[in-house]
Enzyme design. Structure first.
Site, PDB file in Angstrom:
ATOM      1  N   ARG A   1     -41.568  32.898  15.440  1.00 12.48           N
ATOM      2  CA  ARG A   1     -41.560  33.049  16.899  1.00 12.48           C
ATOM      3  C   ARG A   1     -40.151  33.143  17.449  1.00 12.48           C
ATOM      4  O   ARG A   1     -39.794  32.431  18.383  1.00 12.48           O
ATOM      5  CB  ARG A   1     -42.269  31.863  17.571  1.00 12.48           C
ATOM      6  CG  ARG A   1     -43.665  31.652  17.098  1.00 12.48           C
ATOM      7  CD  ARG A   1     -44.675  31.898  18.208  1.00 12.48           C
ATOM      8  NE  ARG A   1     -46.000  31.668  17.692  1.00 12.48           N
ATOM      9  CZ  ARG A   1     -46.717  30.594  17.973  1.00 12.48           C
ATOM     10  NH1 ARG A   1     -46.259  29.704  18.800  1.00 12.48           N
ATOM     11  NH2 ARG A   1     -47.899  30.453  17.435  1.00 12.48           N
TER      12      ARG A   1
ATOM     13  N   ARG B   1     -43.622  39.788  29.871  1.00 14.06           N
ATOM     14  CA  ARG B   1     -44.947  39.166  29.787  1.00 14.06           C
ATOM     15  C   ARG B   1     -45.658  39.284  31.138  1.00 14.06           C
ATOM     16  O   ARG B   1     -46.838  39.620  31.208  1.00 14.06           O
ATOM     17  CB  ARG B   1     -44.777  37.705  29.364  1.00 14.06           C
ATOM     18  CG  ARG B   1     -46.005  36.836  29.419  1.00 14.06           C
ATOM     19  CD  ARG B   1     -46.885  37.071  28.212  1.00 14.06           C
ATOM     20  NE  ARG B   1     -47.824  35.968  28.032  1.00 14.06           N
ATOM     21  CZ  ARG B   1     -48.954  35.834  28.731  1.00 14.06           C
ATOM     22  NH1 ARG B   1     -49.270  36.704  29.637  1.00 14.06           N
ATOM     23  NH2 ARG B   1     -49.741  34.810  28.496  1.00 14.06           N
TER      24      ARG B   1
HETATM   25  O1  1CP Z   1     -47.107  29.335  14.656  1.00 16.97           O
HETATM   26  C1  1CP Z   1     -47.624  29.533  13.544  1.00 16.97           C
HETATM   27  O2  1CP Z   1     -48.186  28.673  12.886  1.00 16.97           O
HETATM   28  C2  1CP Z   1     -47.511  30.927  12.983  1.00 16.97           C
HETATM   29  C3  1CP Z   1     -48.802  31.647  12.833  1.00 16.97           C
HETATM   30  C4  1CP Z   1     -49.439  31.960  14.168  1.00 16.97           C
HETATM   31  C5  1CP Z   1     -50.500  31.290  14.807  1.00 16.97           C
HETATM   32  C6  1CP Z   1     -51.203  30.031  14.325  1.00 16.97           C
HETATM   33  C7  1CP Z   1     -49.080  33.064  14.971  1.00 16.97           C
HETATM   34  C8  1CP Z   1     -48.024  34.038  14.605  1.00 16.97           C
HETATM   35  N1  1CP Z   1     -49.965  33.091  16.033  1.00 16.97           N
HETATM   36  C9  1CP Z   1     -50.838  32.008  15.972  1.00 16.97           C
HETATM   37  C10 1CP Z   1     -51.935  31.716  16.938  1.00 16.97           C
HETATM   38  C11 1CP Z   1     -51.395  31.551  18.307  1.00 16.97           C
HETATM   39  N2  1CP Z   1     -51.031  32.592  19.115  1.00 16.97           N
HETATM   40  C12 1CP Z   1     -51.061  30.356  18.967  1.00 16.97           C
HETATM   41  C13 1CP Z   1     -51.230  28.953  18.409  1.00 16.97           C
HETATM   42  C14 1CP Z   1     -52.477  28.331  18.904  1.00 16.97           C
HETATM   43  C15 1CP Z   1     -52.650  26.916  18.376  1.00 16.97           C
HETATM   44  O3  1CP Z   1     -51.825  26.061  18.723  1.00 16.97           O
HETATM   45  O4  1CP Z   1     -53.592  26.679  17.614  1.00 16.97           O
HETATM   46  C16 1CP Z   1     -50.527  30.700  20.231  1.00 16.97           C
HETATM   47  C17 1CP Z   1     -50.059  29.793  21.322  1.00 16.97           C
HETATM   48  C18 1CP Z   1     -50.501  32.125  20.286  1.00 16.97           C
HETATM   49  C19 1CP Z   1     -49.965  32.971  21.395  1.00 16.97           C
HETATM   50  C20 1CP Z   1     -48.616  33.525  21.097  1.00 16.97           C
HETATM   51  N3  1CP Z   1     -48.332  34.288  19.983  1.00 16.97           N
HETATM   52  C21 1CP Z   1     -47.465  33.431  21.903  1.00 16.97           C
HETATM   53  C22 1CP Z   1     -47.362  32.754  23.256  1.00 16.97           C
HETATM   54  C23 1CP Z   1     -48.030  33.646  24.249  1.00 16.97           C
HETATM   55  C24 1CP Z   1     -47.537  33.551  25.649  1.00 16.97           C
HETATM   56  O5  1CP Z   1     -46.791  34.442  26.103  1.00 16.97           O
HETATM   57  O6  1CP Z   1     -47.936  32.611  26.337  1.00 16.97           O
HETATM   58  C25 1CP Z   1     -46.445  34.168  21.262  1.00 16.97           C
HETATM   59  C26 1CP Z   1     -45.057  34.410  21.752  1.00 16.97           C
HETATM   60  C27 1CP Z   1     -47.020  34.696  20.043  1.00 16.97           C
HETATM   61  C28 1CP Z   1     -46.339  35.618  19.090  1.00 16.97           C
HETATM   62  C29 1CP Z   1     -46.465  35.365  17.649  1.00 16.97           C
HETATM   63  N4  1CP Z   1     -47.460  34.657  17.007  1.00 16.97           N
HETATM   64  C30 1CP Z   1     -47.211  34.647  15.656  1.00 16.97           C
HETATM   65  C31 1CP Z   1     -46.033  35.403  15.435  1.00 16.97           C
HETATM   66  C32 1CP Z   1     -45.402  35.624  14.075  1.00 16.97           C
HETATM   67  C33 1CP Z   1     -45.599  35.899  16.682  1.00 16.97           C
HETATM   68  C34 1CP Z   1     -44.546  36.908  17.082  1.00 16.97           C
HETATM   69  C35 1CP Z   1     -43.338  37.186  16.434  1.00 16.97           C
HETATM   70  C36 1CP Z   1     -42.224  36.158  16.514  1.00 16.97           C
HETATM   71  O7  1CP Z   1     -42.230  35.235  15.681  1.00 16.97           O
HETATM   72  O8  1CP Z   1     -41.300  36.358  17.292  1.00 16.97           O
END
Ligand code: 1CP
Length: 329
Positions: A2, A15
Site C-alpha cells: 500500500r 479518490r
Molecule cells: O493489506 C494486505 O493485507 C494486503 C492484501 C490486501 C487486502 C487484504 C489488499 C491489497 N487489499 C485487501 C482488502 C482490502 N481492500 C482492505 C482490507 C480490509 C480488511 O481490513 O479486512 C481494504 C481497506 C481495502 C481497500 C483499499 N485497497 C484501499 C483503501 C480504499 C480507500 O480509498 O478508502 C486501498 C488504498 C487499497 C489498495 C490496495 N490493496 C491491496 C494493494 C496491494 C493495494 C494497492 C497498491 C499499493 O500497495 O499501493
C-alpha cells in the site's frame, strides 16, 4: 505494501474525483496516476499496480463495494449453488481496465523502476467471499474445516482465476508478481497445507508454465515458523515477511535460498525519527547483504506522515554493507 493510498493528499483528491474506490481501480487514467504518485514523490525502486485483491471476486460476479473509510462488503458465497453461479469467463473483459492500467504504468515508469503486479491468494480471497467482509472469518473456516470437499470447489475456481489474473498482468508489463495471503495466519497448522500451501503451489505452477522467468513473491502473513515449509512447497522465488519474524531469523533460515522482502512494522512510519531510522538500519544489517527488497511487514497506515516515508527512502539509500561504509560505494 500500500505505498499508494490514503496517507497521500494527492491520492485523496483522485479518490474524491473517482467517487468510489472501485471506479478508481477501473479507470486506467486514474489508476495509473495513483500508482505513480508515491514513485514520483519518493523515488522508490518499484511501483505496485494500484488495484485490490477483491477485483477478482468482483470480476467473478460477486457484488463488491467499499464504503468510505469502512472495509469491503461482498455478497457472501455460502453454498455450492453460489459457487456454481461464479462466472470465470467474465474475468478478461471485466478486468480489462486493470490490464490497460498495468500496460500504461509499465510504459510510464522511469528506466530501472520495476512494476509489481499482484493478486490475493485463493485462501485470503475466499475468506472475504464467504464472510462477506473483513473480520475473524469464522464462516470461511467453518466451511473449510467442516465441508472441505465443498470449500475446495471455491478454491479451485480461485486458483484458475488468480493464475489467469497474474499471467495477464505479466503479459502487460509486470516484472514480478506478489501473492498476498494476508489471512494465512488464521489457519491452524493442520489446515495450512491444504488451504494455503496447495492452492498457492497450483497458482505458481500455472503462472510459471507461461512466465518461468518472472519472479513470484509470496506473502503468507502471520505464519512465523511455517514460512520455510511455505517457501519450499509453493515454489515462490521470494518470501515477503511480516514484522512478527525477526530479520535475523529470515536471514538465517530463508535468505540462503529465497530473496526476502520486508519487514518493518508500519507503525514505525507513524513514530518517525531515530526510532524509525535505527530500525531500518537493523533490518538492513541483518538482510542487506543478500537478495533483499526493503519493504514494510504490512501496509502503510492511513495517517502516516509522508515525510516519514521520505526519511525511510533516504535511510535505505544511505545504508552500506559492513566493510563498505567508508568506500562510498
Ligand atoms: O493489506 C494486505 O493485507 C494486503 C492484501 C490486501 C487486502 C487484504 C489488499 C491489497 N487489499 C485487501 C482488502 C482490502 N481492500 C482492505 C482490507 C480490509 C480488511 O481490513 O479486512 C481494504 C481497506 C481495502 C481497500 C483499499 N485497497 C484501499 C483503501 C480504499 C480507500 O480509498 O478508502 C486501498 C488504498 C487499497 C489498495 C490496495 N490493496 C491491496 C494493494 C496491494 C493495494 C494497492 C497498491 C499499493 O500497495 O499501493
Amino acid at each position: 505494501m500500500r505505498q499508494a493510498g490514503r496517507y497521500l493528499p494527492e491520492y485523496g483528491e483522485l479518490r474524491r474525483q473517482a467517487g468510489s474506490f472501485l471506479t478508481l481501480c477501473y479507470t486506467p487514467e486514474l489508476a495509473v496516476e495513483v500508482t505513480l504518485q508515491p514513485v514520483k514523490r519518493f523515488g522508490m525502486d518499484a511501483a505496485i499496480l494500484f488495484s485490490d485483491i477483491l477485483v477478482v471476486p468482483d470480476a467473478l460476479g460477486v457484488e463488491v463495494t467499499f464504503g468510505n473509510g469502512n472495509g469491503p462488503c461482498l455478497t457472501p458465497v455460502r453454498t455450492l449453488q453460489d459457487i456454481a453461479a461464479l462466472r470465470p469467463e467474465r474475468m478478461q473483459h471485466h478486468l480489462a481496465p486493470v490490464y490497460t492500467a498495468a500496460e500504461r504504468v509499465a510504459q510510464a515508469l522511469p528506466e530501472g523502476v520495476a512494476l509489481i503486479g499482484f493478486a490475493g491468494a485463493p485462501w485470503t480471497v475466499a475468506c472475504y467471499m464467504v464472510e462477506g467482509r473483513g473480520g475473524a472469518f469464522t464462516a470461511a473456516k467453518l466451511w473449510a474445516f467442516g465441508k472441505p470437499e465443498e470449500f475446495q470447489r471455491l478454491i479451485d475456481v480461485l486458483v484458475e482465476a488468480t493464475a489467469e489474473h497474474l499471467i495477464e498482468q505479466a503479459r502487460r508489463g509486470a516484472e514480478a508478481v506478489q501473492l498476498f495471503d494476508s489471512w494465512a495466519g488464521i489457519l491452524p497448522s493442520s489446515e495450512f497445507e491444504r488451504w494455503c500451501i496447495a492452492p498457492t503451489r497450483s497458482v505458481v505452477q500455472r503462472f510459471k508454465a507461461i512466465w518461468p522467468d518472472v519472479p513470484v513473491i509470496g506473502f503468507p502473513r502471520g505464519t512465523g515458523c511455517m514460512l520455510r515449509s511455505y517457501a519450499e512447497a509453493t515454489g515462490v522465488d521470494a518470501v515477503s515477511v511480516d514484522s512478527g519474524v525477526s530479520a535475523e531469523w529470515a536471514a538465517r533460515e530463508l535468505q540462503p535460498r529465497w530473496a526476502i522482502q520486508g519487514n518493518l512494522d508500519p507503525v514505525y512510519l507513524l513514530v518517525g525519527g531515530t526510532e524509525l531510522t535505527d530500525r531500518i538500519r537493523a533490518i538492513l544489517d541483518a538482510l542487506g547483504d543478500g537478495p533483499f527488497v526493503f519493504n514494510l511487514g504490512h501496509g502503510v497506515l492511513p495517517g502516516t506522515p509522508p515525510g516519514n516515508v521520505a526519511l525511510l527512502v533516504e535511510a535505505v539509500r544511505a545504508w552500506r554493507p559492513r566493510g563498505e561504509e567508508a568506500t562510498g560505494r
